[in-house]
Design a protein around this motif. Structure first.
Motif, PDB file in Angstrom:
ATOM      1  N   VAL A  55      -2.555  -4.335  -4.241  1.00 52.25           N
ATOM      2  CA  VAL A  55      -3.120  -3.854  -3.001  1.00 52.25           C
ATOM      3  C   VAL A  55      -4.525  -4.616  -2.354  1.00 52.25           C
ATOM      4  O   VAL A  55      -4.420  -4.920  -1.017  1.00 52.25           O
ATOM      5  CB  VAL A  55      -3.451  -2.314  -2.999  1.00 52.25           C
ATOM      6  N   SER A  92      -8.697   0.101   0.034  1.00 50.00           N
ATOM      7  CA  SER A  92      -8.187  -0.830  -0.131  1.00 50.00           C
ATOM      8  C   SER A  92      -8.954  -1.988  -1.137  1.00 50.00           C
ATOM      9  O   SER A  92      -8.538  -2.995  -1.677  1.00 50.00           O
ATOM     10  CB  SER A  92      -8.063  -2.031   1.115  1.00 50.00           C
ATOM     11  N   ARG A 104       0.939  -1.158   0.028  1.00 51.61           N
ATOM     12  CA  ARG A 104      -0.135  -0.034  -0.012  1.00 51.61           C
ATOM     13  C   ARG A 104       0.690   1.452  -0.062  1.00 51.61           C
ATOM     14  O   ARG A 104       0.528   2.280  -0.671  1.00 51.61           O
ATOM     15  CB  ARG A 104      -0.883   0.042   1.216  1.00 51.61           C
TER      16      ARG A 104
END
Length: 394
Positions: free
Chosen positions: A122, A279, A59
């Motif tokens: 991610v 996310s 991330r």
């Protein structure tokens, strides 16, 4: 021209990679210091902390790639300007628009890389990180806030109109498995007719359940409930007609160890509801916003995040455009270091405004695509204006 492209691409890419590694190393150190506070709790070891920090780096790299590309581009192009390399290239026929096309190609490749990381790496890393946190939590599960997360669907019942189903999930146990599940069914007039309470539920896709012989719709899921309390209320008409009869049960409550409950909620929608929007992949955000809109739920937050996720790879083109004017600065005019510092601060201000714009759009009820695209369009216009001025007057 191939040699020129290779020279510029290698210089910018190497500088951007070094900057990204430096930022990632700093983020890894900060994350490890924070994770080290939990060492020894519930069997949490140093190797587990290192693995958690590595998952976090995915991330961080996704967030840092545009700013690393900007700083790397500024350092590489300003160094070429200081050593007169870029001046020689201009003398050899590298015009301003040709230089812009070369760097746009590099920005496009970076955008494709960022899109791949954001939509594949991610979400996978965040899912693994969620399981990692749940594994070492005191309750072996990931709580979803005080009220959990809520889902809604509408279902046509023959002869009884449209029923509304509201699902509350209290915690996430593992991938596709949730705890403290409550399911409420309301009839066409909004009266509660059924409630299912389960200690846990495993959500399977319809295809897997159909292979086992169940008759289910083409799309959706099967919730395999464990530790179920099934409560049913009589309809208003039956209640009014039969309440006068002595000893009549107006509530039917049954206990069962397991129960299968079919739903139109797909596993993708259920998983999206327990994950933070940042996310999720663009496809998952799009599917989830469609689900929220079709069930009259607030979807603006996820719509803004969808457009932000869609436009974010194009930020690399904006960063390259911001770095290009530094190739046309003259080292003899002085204050080169100050100009480089100013360019880096300009890029950091873009990152801040890009993050703030989504919150402003949510508060001011802006159009989601406008809230996501406004910072990129503004800074792209600014960089092209500066580039055109430098080409003409420098």
């Amino acid at each position: 021209m191939r040699t020129v492209r290779r020279l510029i691409y290698r210089s910018v890419a190497s500088s951007a990679t070094l900057v990204a590694l430096a930022f990632a190393a700093l983020a890894f150190f900060i994350d490890f210091v924070e994770e080290s506070q939990d060492l020894g709790k519930n069997g949490y070891t140093v190797l587990d902390a290192l693995w958690t920090c590595l998952l976090m780096q995915v991330r961080h790299i996704y967030d840092l790639m545009p700013i690393a590309l900007l700083i790397g581009g500024i350092l590489a192009l300003s160094r070429m300007a200081q050593t007169s390399e870029f001046t020689i290239l201009r003398t050899g026929g590298l015009g301003p628009w040709r230089a812009l096309q070369l760097l746009a190609g590099l920005g496009l490749m970076s955008a494709l890389l960022v899109a791949g990381i954001g939509n594949w790496a991610v979400p996978l890393a965040e899912q693994m990180l969620t399981q990692q946190h749940a594994r070492f939590s005191s309750q072996q599960q990931l709580t979803l806030g005080r009220g959990g997360t809520w889902l809604r669907e509408k279902r046509e019942v023959p002869g009884m109109g449209t029923h509304t189903i509201t699902v509350n999930v209290g915690s996430a146990l593992s991938e596709g498995e949730f705890g403290l599940v409550r399911i409420f069914e309301f009839d066409a007039r909004g009266q509660l007719t059924r409630r299912l309470s389960a200690a846990s539920a495993k959500v399977d896709a319809v295809q897997a359940a159909r292979e086992a012989g169940a008759m289910l719709p083409a799309e959706g899921s099967v919730w395999r409930l464990q530790g179920v309390t099934d409560t049913r209320w009589l309809s208003h008409e039956r209640l009014s007609q039969e309440a006068a009869l002595a000893g009549l049960k107006v509530i039917d409550e049954r206990q069962s160890a397991a129960l299968d409950w079919s739903s139109s909620l797909t596993p993708l929608v259920v998983s999206a509801s327990v994950l933070p929007p940042e996310s999720m992949s663009a496809f998952a955000l799009w599917r989830y916003t469609r689900h929220l809109a079709s069930n009259a739920q607030a979807a603006q937050r996820y719509e803004i995040q969808f457009w932000k996720k869609s436009f974010y790879p194009l930020v690399c083109l904006v960063m390259i455009a911001l770095a290009l004017p530094f190739a046309y600065l003259h080292a003899r005019s002085g204050s080169m270091s100050l100009k480089i510092f100013g360019g880096i601060m300009l890029g950091i201000s873009f990152v801040l405004i890009n993050h703030i714009s989504s919150h402003l759009g949510l508060l001011q009820n802006w159009q989601p695509w406008l809230a996501a695209a406004a910072p990129s369009l503004l800074y792209l216009l600014l960089s092209m204006s500066v580039f055109a001025w430098l080409v003409r007057y420098q």
